[in-house]
Design a protein around this motif. Structure first.
Motif, short mmCIF file in Angstrom:
data_model
loop_
_atom_site.label_atom_id
_atom_site.label_comp_id
_atom_site.label_asym_id
_atom_site.label_seq_id
_atom_site.Cartn_x
_atom_site.Cartn_y
_atom_site.Cartn_z
N THR A 183 0.81 -1.21 0.00
CA THR A 183 0.00 0.00 0.00
C THR A 183 0.85 1.27 0.00
O THR A 183 0.47 2.27 -0.61
CB THR A 183 -0.98 0.01 1.18
OG1 THR A 183 -0.26 -0.17 2.41
CG2 THR A 183 -2.01 -1.10 1.04
N VAL A 234 1.79 1.61 -3.64
CA VAL A 234 0.68 2.17 -4.42
C VAL A 234 0.56 3.66 -4.15
O VAL A 234 0.40 4.46 -5.08
CB VAL A 234 -0.65 1.44 -4.11
CG1 VAL A 234 -1.84 2.19 -4.67
CG2 VAL A 234 -0.62 0.02 -4.64
N SER A 235 0.66 4.05 -2.90
CA SER A 235 0.55 5.48 -2.55
C SER A 235 1.66 6.31 -3.18
O SER A 235 1.40 7.43 -3.63
CB SER A 235 0.60 5.65 -1.03
OG SER A 235 -0.50 5.02 -0.43
N SER A 259 -6.44 4.22 -6.36
CA SER A 259 -5.50 3.64 -5.40
C SER A 259 -6.16 2.55 -4.56
O SER A 259 -5.51 1.56 -4.21
CB SER A 259 -4.90 4.72 -4.50
OG SER A 259 -5.88 5.32 -3.69
N SER A 269 -4.72 -1.23 -4.49
CA SER A 269 -4.39 -1.87 -3.22
C SER A 269 -5.17 -3.17 -3.04
O SER A 269 -4.63 -4.17 -2.57
CB SER A 269 -4.67 -0.93 -2.05
OG SER A 269 -3.83 0.20 -2.12
#
Length: 154
Positions: free
Chosen positions: A50, A53-54, A90, A94
């Motif tokens: 995550t 992804v961020s 996002s 995720s």
């Protein structure tokens, strides 16, 4: 790449210890110590995925946020749609990655605790791989879009 690596490292510096403490507290509450390594592995894998992804989304789909000290519930004209789109993308990314690190742990709970051992190894490995890949991708995007990024958030 250095900018994105610094941002990711700053997040992981406090998030990794917080995740490990939360996992230990969860195992302490349940008494299922045999699952502790798997839970920690899955949680660290999910954290890495995550955060990755961020990092990519921060560069690929930036949006304006309220200035420090201003009302956090205000939004500038046009920023609501961009923020919503970035959050949806996002979230889907995720959700697509999460099973890679959580399924072995779930199997450890449901099928046999040996699967938790698989999770203890695969979770951190996939989490680190996600962070390294995300820093490379987001760093490349940042380098190529730095002027437009500044204009998008200024």
């Amino acid at each position: 790449h250095a900018v994105m690596r610094g941002r990711v490292e700053a997040t992981l510096a406090w998030a990794v210890p917080a995740v490990v403490v939360a996992c230990v507290l969860a195992v302490l509450a349940t008494g299922e110590w045999v699952l502790a390594p798997g839970l920690i592995g899955a949680a660290l894998g999910a954290l890495g995925a995550t955060v990755g992804v961020s990092a990519v989304m921060a560069v690929a789909m930036p949006y304006r946020a309220p200035q420090p000290g201003s009302n956090p519930f205000t939004a500038e004209v046009g920023s609501l749609g961009a923020g919503l789109a970035a959050q949806v993308v996002s979230s889907f990314a995720s959700a697509a990655i999460a099973p890679l690190v959580t399924v072995p742990f779930v199997l450890g709970v449901i099928v046999h605790p040996a699967w938790a051992g698989v999770s203890a190894v695969t979770g951190p490995v996939l989490g680190v791989a996600a962070v390294v890949l995300a820093v490379r991708v987001s760093g490349t995007l940042y380098d190529s879009r730095s002027g437009r990024l500044l204009g998008a958030v200024a």
